[in-house]
Design a protein around this motif. Structure first.
Motif, PDB file in Angstrom:
ATOM      1  N   PRO A  12     -58.967 -38.728  26.121  1.00  0.00           N
ATOM      2  CA  PRO A  12     -59.000 -38.294  24.899  1.00  0.00           C
ATOM      3  C   PRO A  12     -60.028 -38.906  23.887  1.00  0.00           C
ATOM      4  O   PRO A  12     -60.318 -40.123  24.143  1.00  0.00           O
ATOM      5  CB  PRO A  12     -57.448 -38.469  24.357  1.00  0.00           C
ATOM      6  CG  PRO A  12     -57.026 -39.612  25.098  1.00  0.00           C
ATOM      7  CD  PRO A  12     -57.844 -39.535  26.764  1.00  0.00           C
ATOM      8  N   LYS A  14     -60.884 -40.094  20.010  1.00  0.00           N
ATOM      9  CA  LYS A  14     -60.439 -40.304  18.615  1.00  0.00           C
ATOM     10  C   LYS A  14     -61.319 -40.260  17.772  1.00  0.00           C
ATOM     11  O   LYS A  14     -62.266 -41.076  17.977  1.00  0.00           O
ATOM     12  CB  LYS A  14     -59.688 -41.598  18.907  1.00  0.00           C
ATOM     13  CG  LYS A  14     -57.985 -41.604  18.945  1.00  0.00           C
ATOM     14  CD  LYS A  14     -57.337 -42.828  18.734  1.00  0.00           C
ATOM     15  CE  LYS A  14     -56.100 -42.812  18.560  1.00  0.00           C
ATOM     16  NZ  LYS A  14     -55.273 -43.860  18.734  1.00  0.00           N
ATOM     17  N   LYS A  32     -64.660 -30.300  21.897  1.00  0.00           N
ATOM     18  CA  LYS A  32     -63.434 -29.409  22.638  1.00  0.00           C
ATOM     19  C   LYS A  32     -64.002 -28.414  23.538  1.00  0.00           C
ATOM     20  O   LYS A  32     -63.130 -28.098  24.713  1.00  0.00           O
ATOM     21  CB  LYS A  32     -62.676 -28.962  21.383  1.00  0.00           C
ATOM     22  CG  LYS A  32     -61.797 -29.853  20.604  1.00  0.00           C
ATOM     23  CD  LYS A  32     -60.986 -28.913  19.640  1.00  0.00           C
ATOM     24  CE  LYS A  32     -60.099 -30.056  18.855  1.00  0.00           C
ATOM     25  NZ  LYS A  32     -59.544 -29.244  17.787  1.00  0.00           N
ATOM     26  N   GLU A  39     -58.504 -35.943  18.952  1.00  0.00           N
ATOM     27  CA  GLU A  39     -57.600 -36.064  17.660  1.00  0.00           C
ATOM     28  C   GLU A  39     -58.297 -36.599  16.779  1.00  0.00           C
ATOM     29  O   GLU A  39     -59.365 -37.401  16.726  1.00  0.00           O
ATOM     30  CB  GLU A  39     -56.749 -37.490  18.120  1.00  0.00           C
ATOM     31  CG  GLU A  39     -55.921 -37.872  17.172  1.00  0.00           C
ATOM     32  CD  GLU A  39     -55.152 -39.345  17.574  1.00  0.00           C
ATOM     33  OE1 GLU A  39     -55.278 -40.306  16.692  1.00  0.00           O
ATOM     34  OE2 GLU A  39     -54.889 -39.418  18.595  1.00  0.00           O
ATOM     35  N   ASN A  41     -58.757 -38.095  12.915  1.00  0.00           N
ATOM     36  CA  ASN A  41     -58.271 -39.052  11.875  1.00  0.00           C
ATOM     37  C   ASN A  41     -59.235 -38.780  10.523  1.00  0.00           C
ATOM     38  O   ASN A  41     -60.437 -39.374  10.762  1.00  0.00           O
ATOM     39  CB  ASN A  41     -58.198 -40.412  12.581  1.00  0.00           C
ATOM     40  CG  ASN A  41     -57.519 -40.438  13.669  1.00  0.00           C
ATOM     41  OD1 ASN A  41     -56.251 -40.596  13.561  1.00  0.00           O
ATOM     42  ND2 ASN A  41     -58.095 -40.593  14.704  1.00  0.00           N
TER      43      ASN A  41
END
Length: 135
Positions: A12, A14, A32, A39, A41
């Motif tokens: 993944p 971040k 993606k 993810e 943030n």
């Protein structure tokens, strides 16, 4: 029909980005579409994440990300992230300093400025990992 082959799973990603930055969102979509789970943030200041992850400020851009133990700074193409993960060099990660037109998320009316994807070693020195546009 042929059975679908399971792609090797990608770690993944971040991402730390400012809520008002649109080009960072476009880069997230680029990642993606290349098969990464991302993810996001939202942070007011990406400098904090960059420092915590160990990427020197000299290579700073508009967003910072981590993937598979590496740091990604700026508009790094997904293909180079996959190559990094495959090669597994001893390094901090990859950086595309500033925000070059034509890099993923920075597509600007077909304009493609030449830029380098830099490999940042553990001492904070850079070497060219890839150059764009590809010839």
């Amino acid at each position: 029909t042929l059975p679908l082959l399971a792609a090797p799973s990608l770690p993944p990603v971040k991402v730390f980005k400012n809520p008002s930055c649109g080009c960072c969102g476009a880069w997230v979509e680029h990642m993606k579409s290349a098969g990464f789970v991302v993810e996001v943030n939202l942070v007011e200041d990406t400098t904090v994440a960059r420092k915590r992850l160990g990427m020197p400020d000299a290579f700073g851009s508009c967003h910072t990300a981590s993937v598979g133990g590496y740091v990604l700074e700026g508009h790094v193409p997904a293909a180079e992230v996959k190559r990094l993960l495959g090669l597994k060099p001893v390094a901090i990660g990859l950086a595309v300093p500033s925000m070059p037109p034509g890099s993923p998320g920075m597509e600007a009316n077909g304009r493609e400025d030449p830029y380098d994807v830099l490999l940042i070693d553990l001492a904070g020195h850079s070497s060219v990992f890839a150059s764009y546009p590809k010839s």
